[in-house]
Design a protein around this motif. Structure first.
Motif, PDB file in Angstrom:
ATOM      1  N   ASP A  81      29.348   7.561 148.408  1.00 14.03           N
ATOM      2  CA  ASP A  81      29.231   7.556 146.947  1.00 14.03           C
ATOM      3  C   ASP A  81      28.304   6.459 146.437  1.00 14.03           C
ATOM      4  O   ASP A  81      27.839   6.511 145.290  1.00 14.03           O
ATOM      5  N   LEU A  82      28.011   5.461 147.285  1.00 14.99           N
ATOM      6  CA  LEU A  82      27.059   4.429 146.882  1.00 14.99           C
ATOM      7  C   LEU A  82      25.691   5.035 146.579  1.00 14.99           C
ATOM      8  O   LEU A  82      24.969   4.556 145.703  1.00 14.99           O
ATOM      9  N   GLY A  83      25.347   6.076 147.301  1.00 15.88           N
ATOM     10  CA  GLY A  83      24.084   6.754 147.031  1.00 15.88           C
ATOM     11  C   GLY A  83      24.065   7.367 145.646  1.00 15.88           C
ATOM     12  O   GLY A  83      23.050   7.319 144.940  1.00 15.88           O
ATOM     13  N   LEU A  84      25.186   7.934 145.234  1.00 12.77           N
ATOM     14  CA  LEU A  84      25.283   8.517 143.895  1.00 12.77           C
ATOM     15  C   LEU A  84      25.224   7.429 142.832  1.00 12.77           C
ATOM     16  O   LEU A  84      24.594   7.602 141.776  1.00 12.77           O
ATOM     17  N   ALA A  85      25.876   6.300 143.095  1.00 14.42           N
ATOM     18  CA  ALA A  85      25.847   5.184 142.152  1.00 14.42           C
ATOM     19  C   ALA A  85      24.423   4.652 141.990  1.00 14.42           C
ATOM     20  O   ALA A  85      23.997   4.332 140.871  1.00 14.42           O
TER      21      ALA A  85
END
Length: 367
Positions: free
Chosen positions: A158-162
């Motif tokens: 989810d860091l990629g989405l953030a």
């Protein structure tokens, strides 16, 4: 000559001019006039377009790269930020807001680097939220780059989405070889890090490509990528993962400016100069190697890049000089801003050099 806030781009028109570029490299950079900002009780001259780095050091790095710049100490250095962890998040983010307040409205490049920003997902999420709020309040980050080994994306994709929501300009993903055993010999991931394996790396890159601009970063070494055929094999492998931009970096030229240790020794023994690679790719503009096309050269205040096209991939070769970086810093003109993990804002990687602001000492207790 095309000039951005951070560097200058030129295209050599003749082979003689290209040779001159390669011989002089960053020395051909033409400093732009400084501007002045009032901050922390005094006037500071700064280079337009300077970058800001909130030094990533919430936890120890997930790798122990043999070339790690955070293990280098200058002869005039004092302490290493890498040894001081961020242990109070609320205080850190309050300090972040405080030190950036004078720079609202000034275009800054945001460089998310230091140790490994993805190693502590909570810290990175809070950092992005804090920076986003600052943007709402007038901060201008005209370029946002994360330099990472990618390890944190495995457990926390989810860091990629953030980062996508944050508007990251690009993610520079370190990988020093297409063979996982050779890469591990150079980058030395912790044993519990799945990113050390090529299969995990490949799956991570393919997922990240759906959300972010991914640029591979490969350090040239004698034990790793050394020759132009090595470069072409690496590029073919990266292309298979969907990568369309790769930078090959020469180990930064130290020129005796750092205290000797195992890292400086390794760097000097493993250095692969880029000049022979450039000469092999395009010996002359009239007779390039098959498949290679010269696209131009970038001049920075301490680095030089040459840009190429190879089978649909943008390829960059980069060399840099730490003494040139230190010389620019010594002029008194701020070249970059670093928020160190102890809360010091300075214009240098050494938290005791070019200090703009320190955390106020606590008031003495009343008797």
């Amino acid at each position: 000559m095309a000039t951005s806030l951070r560097n200058q781009f030129r295209v050599a028109r003749t082979s003689a001019e290209l040779t001159h570029f390669r011989q002089q490299a960053w020395r051909l950079y033409e400093p732009v006039p400084s501007e002045t900002i009032e901050a922390f009780g005094q006037a500071w001259p700064l280079r337009p377009g300077l970058t800001f780095t909130p030094f990533a050091n919430a936890v120890r790095c997930t790798a122990h790269c043999a070339f790690c710049s955070e293990e280098l100490q200058r002869y005039d250095g004092h302490q290493l930020t890498a040894k001081r962890l961020i242990d109070d998040y609320p205080a850190y983010f309050a300090r972040l807001r405080e030190v950036l307040r004078p720079f609202r409205g000034w275009p800054l490049g945001l460089s998310l680097s230091g140790l490994e920003a993805t190693a502590e997902p909570q810290w990175l999420r809070e950092l992005l939220a804090c920076l986003t709020q600052l943007e709402h309040e007038g901060m201008v980050f005209d370029e946002k780059v994360l330099y990472t080994n990618g390890s944190g994306f495995v457990a926390s994709p989810d860091l990629g989405l953030a980062l996508q929501d944050f508007g990251l300009s690009r993610l520079e993903l370190s990988r020093c070889h297409d063979d996982e055993a050779v890469n591990q010999h150079i980058m030395r991931f912790n044993r519990n890090q799945p990113m050390r394996h090529n299969a995990v790396y490949a799956a991570t890159v393919r997922w990240l490509h759906q959300h972010l601009a991914v640029k591979n970063s490969c350090i040239l070494t004698q034990v790793g990528i050394t020759t132009l055929p090595d470069v072409e094999r690496y590029l073919a492998w990266a292309a298979g993962l969907g990568v369309r931009q790769v930078v090959f970096r020469e180990l930064s030229r130290l020129e005796g400016s750092y205290l000797p240790n195992v890292f400086t020794e390794w760097i000097e023994q493993q250095r692969v100069p880029i000049e022979p690679l450039l000469a092999a790719a395009v010996p002359t503009l009239e007779a390039p190697r098959a498949g290679w096309q010269y696209a131009g050269s970038t001049f920075g205040y301490y680095y030089y890049n040459e840009h190429y096209r190879w089978q649909g991939i943008e390829v960059i070769f980069e060399t840099s000089s730490y003494p040139a970086l230190q010389a620019a810093t010594a002029t008194g003109v701020l070249q970059k801003l670093i928020l160190h993990s102890d809360g010091t804002l300075s214009g240098d990687w050494d938290p005791d050099s070019r200090v703009l602001s320190r955390v106020a000492a606590p008031a003495p207790a009343l008797p």
